[in-house]
Design a protein around this motif. Structure first.
Motif, PDB file in Angstrom:
ATOM      1  N   ASN A 177       0.607  -1.203  -0.168  1.00 22.07           N
ATOM      2  CA  ASN A 177      -0.130   0.055  -0.094  1.00 22.07           C
ATOM      3  C   ASN A 177       0.733   1.304   0.115  1.00 22.07           C
ATOM      4  O   ASN A 177       0.341   2.309  -0.376  1.00 22.07           O
ATOM      5  CB  ASN A 177      -0.822   0.259   1.147  1.00 22.07           C
ATOM      6  CG  ASN A 177      -1.916  -1.159   1.263  1.00 22.07           C
ATOM      7  OD1 ASN A 177      -2.260  -1.599   0.200  1.00 22.07           O
ATOM      8  ND2 ASN A 177      -2.406  -1.508   2.288  1.00 22.07           N
ATOM      9  N   ASP A 178       1.944   1.268   0.434  1.00 27.31           N
ATOM     10  CA  ASP A 178       2.827   2.401   0.742  1.00 27.31           C
ATOM     11  C   ASP A 178       4.264   2.485   0.014  1.00 27.31           C
ATOM     12  O   ASP A 178       4.369   3.346  -0.716  1.00 27.31           O
ATOM     13  CB  ASP A 178       3.092   2.665   2.276  1.00 27.31           C
ATOM     14  CG  ASP A 178       1.850   2.791   3.089  1.00 27.31           C
ATOM     15  OD1 ASP A 178       0.867   3.412   2.486  1.00 27.31           O
ATOM     16  OD2 ASP A 178       1.717   2.346   4.182  1.00 27.31           O
ATOM     17  N   ARG A 188       2.015  -1.609  -8.635  1.00 23.89           N
ATOM     18  CA  ARG A 188       0.681  -1.920  -7.883  1.00 23.89           C
ATOM     19  C   ARG A 188       0.764  -3.512  -7.756  1.00 23.89           C
ATOM     20  O   ARG A 188       0.887  -4.098  -8.832  1.00 23.89           O
ATOM     21  CB  ARG A 188      -0.334  -1.707  -8.696  1.00 23.89           C
ATOM     22  CG  ARG A 188      -1.685  -1.972  -8.176  1.00 23.89           C
ATOM     23  CD  ARG A 188      -3.056  -2.014  -9.134  1.00 23.89           C
ATOM     24  NE  ARG A 188      -3.306  -0.610  -9.570  1.00 23.89           N
ATOM     25  CZ  ARG A 188      -3.749  -0.320 -10.542  1.00 23.89           C
ATOM     26  NH1 ARG A 188      -4.135  -1.175 -11.472  1.00 23.89           N
ATOM     27  NH2 ARG A 188      -4.100   1.037 -10.951  1.00 23.89           N
ATOM     28  N   ARG A 248      -4.200   5.726  -4.159  1.00 21.76           N
ATOM     29  CA  ARG A 248      -4.083   5.557  -2.775  1.00 21.76           C
ATOM     30  C   ARG A 248      -4.693   6.669  -1.900  1.00 21.76           C
ATOM     31  O   ARG A 248      -5.491   6.472  -0.740  1.00 21.76           O
ATOM     32  CB  ARG A 248      -2.648   5.616  -2.510  1.00 21.76           C
ATOM     33  CG  ARG A 248      -2.086   5.259  -0.881  1.00 21.76           C
ATOM     34  CD  ARG A 248      -0.653   5.083  -1.009  1.00 21.76           C
ATOM     35  NE  ARG A 248      -0.038   6.495  -0.936  1.00 21.76           N
ATOM     36  CZ  ARG A 248       1.048   6.722  -0.750  1.00 21.76           C
ATOM     37  NH1 ARG A 248       2.016   5.619  -0.338  1.00 21.76           N
ATOM     38  NH2 ARG A 248       1.760   7.774  -0.645  1.00 21.76           N
TER      39      ARG A 248
END
Length: 783
Positions: A656-657, A665, A688
C-alpha cells in the motif's frame, strides 16, 4: 453452365461431367468458383459544400452509380451529392495523395480550448486518413500574422504600456477611466448579441466596483489611493486600451510593434500544439512572408475582371462573379449572402468606417487589398501602400502551395461565411475554375456553459490552463468521444468521462499483460478453444467490423470508442469468468484483442501503445518484481498459518505504501497468484489518496452511526428510568389534575379530558410502564 445445357436430362449431364473429369483415364483439375464476398463500407465524409456525407470509396463507372454488387475493389472515391442532388464522382486528384489546407490561428492572444477543438479534431482526422485508410496526406496550414485584430491589439498593448510607464497620479487615472467609460457604455447600449452584451456588462461591473474605492481614497486623500489606483488600472485596462487607441492609435508608426506581438503568440501556439501532441503541418505559411504573392494574386483577379480599385483599396466584385456563367457565389452558405453583420465582421474592425463602406460598388463586396491608414503596417503595391484583406491571405498561400485545386480544406464552423465562401469565390476567379476545393470540412464549436468559447467574449480557457487540469491524452479522448463536426460542451462531466475511459482501457491492458506474463513453455501458449473463446472471438470480429463501418461513416470516433468499450467489457467478463473457475484466460486470444485495441489507439494517437510505462523498463524490472511478489506471498502464507499479524501488516505496508511510490501496484486475489502491474506513480498515489479518503469517510460514518446509536440508547435508558407515575406530572403546561397513579384527568384550564385524549394518553402510560418494568428488572431494584 449455359442455359441450353440446363435443359438436358440428368443422366446425360452426368455422362458429360464424367467425360470432362476423366480424359484418357486421367483426372483433371476441378473447376473453382470464387465466393460471392460482401460489400465493405467505404469512407464517407460530411462535405460542407453539399451538407451531406460524400462517398470516399472505389471509383465506380457512371452507369454503375446506385447499383449493387459492382464487383469493383479499387480503393477510394467520392460520390459527391451536389446541391442540385446529382451524384458526382470524386477521387483524390493525384492518385493516393490527398492535398489538405487548414485555416490556422490569428495570433494575437493565448490559444484556448476553442482552438484545441479544431486542431485536435483535424489532427485525429489526418492521422486516421494516413494511418488507417493509408492515404498520403500533404497538409498545409497558415498563420495569420497580419490582421485588423492583431494591428489593434498591438497598438493597444503599446499605448497602455506607455501610459503605465508614465505612472499617472490616482486622480488622473480616475479621470481617464471615467472618460473611457463613456464611449464604452455607449458601445454596451448598442450591443444586441446577448453573449457579447453579457461580457461587456461584466467588464463594466468590475470597473464600477473598482471606481468607488479609488474615488473615496482620492477625496479623503488616504494613503491607500495608490493601491486602489493599481486595482482600477487592472480592471479598466480594456476600456483604457480602446480609449487610448481611439486617441493615439494613428500615431503608432513603428512597424516592429506589429510584428513582435504575432511572433510571440505564434511561438506560444506551437508550444501548445506540441503539448497536445498535434502533428505539425508539412508546410506552414505566414501572411507576412507572402505579401508579394498576395499582390500578384490580386492583380490577376483584377485582370480576370472580378475586382476593382477604389481609393487605393481593391475589392472583389461579387455581382460580376455571381453573374458569370461558370461561377457561383455563396456555395457554402447561400442563405447568408447579404448578411451585413457577418460581412462587416469579415472585413475587420478597422475596415468598416462609413468612408470605406462607401468605396464599394456593393455592400456584398469584400476587400482584397486594403489601403493602409496612419497607425497601420503597410507594404508596397501597384495601388499604393497597403495590406492584405483577410480572405485573400488563405487563397494566395494555399494556391502557392497546393495549386489550382485541393482535395480538402478545413476550418472551424464559424468560418464558413463569409471567410470560406469568399476564399472560394476569389480563388475560382483567379484560377478560372469552379473546383478550388473538393471537400470542405468544418469542426463544431466548443462551448462552455452553453456559450461559444472565444477571445472576443473573454470566456475562454487557455490550453495551458486545460493541461494543468487534464493530460493531453485525456483531452484527446474527450474529443474522440464526440463527433468532430458537432458542438462539444467543455465541462467537468465531459472530462470526467474521458478520465474514466482512460482508466478503463489502461486497467484492461495491465490485466492482459499480467496474463501474458504467466509462465508457460512455447507450446503451452496455444490452448484449446472452448465455447467461451469461440463466443468472444466471434464478438471480436463483429466489433472490428463495426469499428471499420463507424470510421467509414464520416470518421465516427464516438461510435468507434463505444465499440471498443463494448469489446473490453466483454473481454473483462471473460477474464473474470475464467479466474473465478481458477483457469487462465486464453493467452493468444487476449493478446490479439489487446494488440488490435493498441493499434486502433495508435492510429488516433490518443493513448500510448504500452499503457502503464515503457516496454523496455517493464522487461527489465518485471522479473525482479515477480521474485519480490512471490517472496511476499510466501511470507504472507506462513504469517497467516502462524497468525503473526505484525508480519501481515508489514506485507500490507509494502503493497500500500512502499511500492506505489515506485510505480508498482500489487493486487492480491484469494487463491490466485498476486498480480503485479507497472502504473505511473502519480496514478497510484492518487488512487491511494482516494482509497484513504474513502476509508476515512467510511470510518467517520461508522463512528457517527455508533455515536448516534449510543445517544439513542442513552435517551432510551433515560426514558426507561422515568416512573409511569411521574411521566405526566412535569407537563403542567398541559394538565392541571392527576389521579393517584399520576395519570392526568384535567387539562390546563381545569376541563375534563376527552375520551379520545384519555385513550391516547393511556397507551403512552402503558408503554412507559412496560419500559420502566424492563429497566427495574434489568437493574434488580424492585418497585
Amino acid at each position: 453452365m449455359p442455359s441450353s445445357e440446363r435443359s438436358l436430362p440428368n443422366g446425360l449431364i452426368k455422362c458429360v461431367l464424367c467425360f470432362f473429369f476423366l480424359v484418357k483415364g486421367k483426372r483433371v483439375q476441378h473447376p473453382w468458383a470464387a465466393p460471392a464476398g460482401s460489400n465493405l463500407p467505404k469512407l464517407r465524409l460530411y462535405n460542407s459544400l453539399t451538407r451531406t456525407k460524400s462517398h470516399f470509396g472505389c471509383l465506380i463507372p457512371y452507369d454503375q452509380i446506385g447499383k449493387k454488387d459492382t464487383g469493383l475493389s479499387a480503393k477510394c472515391t467520392v460520390i459527391n451529392i451536389r446541391l442540385v442532388l446529382l451524384q458526382e464522382l470524386f477521387v483524390p486528384q493525384n492518385g493516393n495523395k490527398v492535398s489538405w489546407y487548414c485555416c490556422g490561428p490569428t495570433v494575437y492572444d493565448a490559444s484556448h480550448m476553442g482552438h484545441a477543438r479544431s486542431y485536435i479534431s483535424f489532427d485525429i482526422l489526418r492521422r486516421i486518413l494516413m494511418n488507417y485508410f493509408q492515404y498520403d496526406v500533404f497538409y498545409c496550414m497558415n498563420i495569420t500574422d497580419i490582421d485588423d485584430k492583431i494591428i489593434r491589439r498591438a497598438r493597444q498593448n503599446y499605448l497602455l504600456e506607455q501610459y503605465r510607464e508614465k505612472k499617472p497620479a490616482a486622480a488622473q487615472v480616475l479621470q481617464d477611466v471615467l472618460s473611457a467609460r463613456g464611449p464604452f457604455q455607449a458601445k454596451l447600449a448598442e450591443t444586441t448579441d446577448p453573449d457579447k452584451k453579457q461580457m461587456l456588462e461584466r467588464l463594466d461591473s468590475a470597473v464600477a466596483a473598482a471606481l468607488g474605492p479609488l474615488q473615496g481614497a482620492v477625496e479623503s486623500k488616504a494613503g491607500e489611493a495608490d493601491i486602489q489606483r493599481l486595482v482600477l488600472l487592472e480592471k479598466a485596462k480594456d476600456l483604457l486600451s480602446d480609449w487610448l487607441d481611439a486617441q493615439f492609435g494613428s500615431q503608432v508608426t513603428e512597424n516592429s510593434i506589429f510584428s513582435l506581438l504575432p511572433k510571440f503568440w505564434e511561438g506560444e501556439y506551437h508550444n501548445d500544439m506540441d503539448a497536445l501532441n498535434v502533428l505539425p503541418p508539412d508546410v506552414l505559411t505566414r501572411v507576412s512572408e507572402y505579401c508579394p504573392e498576395i499582390v500578384d494574386f490580386v492583380k490577376k483577379i483584377l485582370d480576370n475582371g472580378f475586382g476593382y480599385e477604389s481609393n487605393g483599396s481593391v475589392y472583389f466584385d461579387t455581382a460580376k462573379f455571381a453573374t458569370s456563367q461558370k461561377h457561383l457565389y455563396g456555395k457554402l452558405v447561400p442563405e447568408a449572402v447579404g448578411d451585413m453583420k457577418a460581412l462587416q465582421e469579415g472585413e475587420g474592425d478597422l475596415s468598416v468606417s462609413a468612408d470605406q463602406l462607401s468605396e464599394k460598388r456593393s455592400q456584398n463586396d469584400f476587400a482584397l487589398w486594403k489601403a493602409s491608414k496612419p497607425g497601420e503596417p503597410s507594404w508596397d503595391s501597384p495601388w499604393g501602400k497597403g495590406r492584405p484583406g483577410w480572405h485573400i491571405e488563405c487563397s494566395a498561400m494555399a494556391g502557392s502551395i497546393l495549386g489550382e485545386s485541393m482535395d480538402i480544406h478545413g476550418g472551424g464552423f464559424d468560418l464558413r461565411f463569409p471567410h470560406h465562401d469568399n476564399e472560394l469565390a476569389q480563388s475560382e476567379a483567379y484560377f478560372e475554375n469552379d473546383h478550388w476545393v473538393r471537400y470542405f470540412l468544418h469542426t463544431g464549436h466548443l462551448t462552455i456553459a452553453g456559450c461559444k468559447m472565444s477571445k472576443s467574449l473573454k470566456n475562454f480557457i487557455t490550453i495551458k490552463d486545460a493541461l494543468a487540469k487534464n493530460t493531453a491524452r485525456q483531452l484527446r479522448l474527450a474529443f474522440l468521444m464526440h463527433s468532430w463536426k458537432d458542438t462539444l460542451d467543455y465541462s467537468s462531466n465531459t472530462m470526467e468521462s474521458a478520465v474514466h475511459y482512460e482508466k478503463f482501457l489502461n486497467e484492461f491492458f495491465l490485466n492482459v499483460k499480467d496474463i501474458l506474463r504467466a509462465p508457460c513453455d512455447i507450446t503451452g501458449q496455444f490452448e484449446k478453444w472452448e465455447a467461451a473463446e469461440m463466443e468472444l472471438n466471434e464478438s471480436f470480429y463483429e466489433r472490428k467490423a463495426a469499428v471499420h463501418a463507424a470510421l467509414c461513416d464520416n470518421v465516427d470516433t464516438r461510435s468507434t470508442m463505444e465499440e471498443m468499450r463494448a469489446l473490453v467489457t466483454q473481454s473483462n467478463t471473460y477474464i473474470a469468468s475464467r479466474k473465478s473457475s481458477k483457469l487462465q484466460p486464453n493467452r493468444m486470444l487476449m493478446k490479439s484483442i489487446a494488440l488490435y485495441l493498441t493499434d486502433m489507439l495508435k492510429v488516433r494517437e490518443s493513448l500510448c501503445s504500452i499503457p502503464g510505462g515503457c516496454l523496455q523498463m517493464e522487461t527489465t524490472v518485471m522479473p525482479y518484481l515477480k521474485v519480490l511478489s512471490d517472496f511476499r506471498e510466501s511470507v504472507r502464507k506462513i504469517a497467516r498459518e502462524q497468525n503473526v499479524t505484525e508480519v501481515l501488516q508489514l506485507c500490507d505496508v509494502v503493497r500500500n505504501d512502499t511500492l506505489p511510490e515506485l510505480g508498482v501496484r500489487l493486487e492480491d486475489h484469494e487463491g490466485l497468484p498476486t498480480v503485479v502491474k507497472l502504473v505511473d506513480k502519480e496514478t497510484l498515489l492518487r488512487e491511494r489518496n482516494e482509497k484513504k479518503k474513502m476509508e476515512d469517510e467510511k470510518k467517520n460514518k461508522k463512528e457517527e452511526a455508533a455515536k448516534k446509536k449510543q445517544e439513542q440508547e442513552l435517551a432510551k435508558l433515560a426514558k426507561m428510568k422515568i416512573s409511569p407515575c411521574d411521566m405526566f406530572r412535569s407537563e403542567t403546561d398541559k394538565y392541571s389534575s392527576f389521579d393517584e397513579t399520576g395519570f392526568p384527568t384535567h387539562d390546563v384550564e381545569g376541563k375534563d379530558l376527552s375520551k379520545g385524549q384519555t385513550k391516547k394518553l393511556r397507551k403512552l402510560h402503558e408503554a412507559q410502564e412496560k419500559l420502566h418494568q424492563e429497566y427495574l428488572q434489568t437493574n434488580q431494584n424492585g418497585c
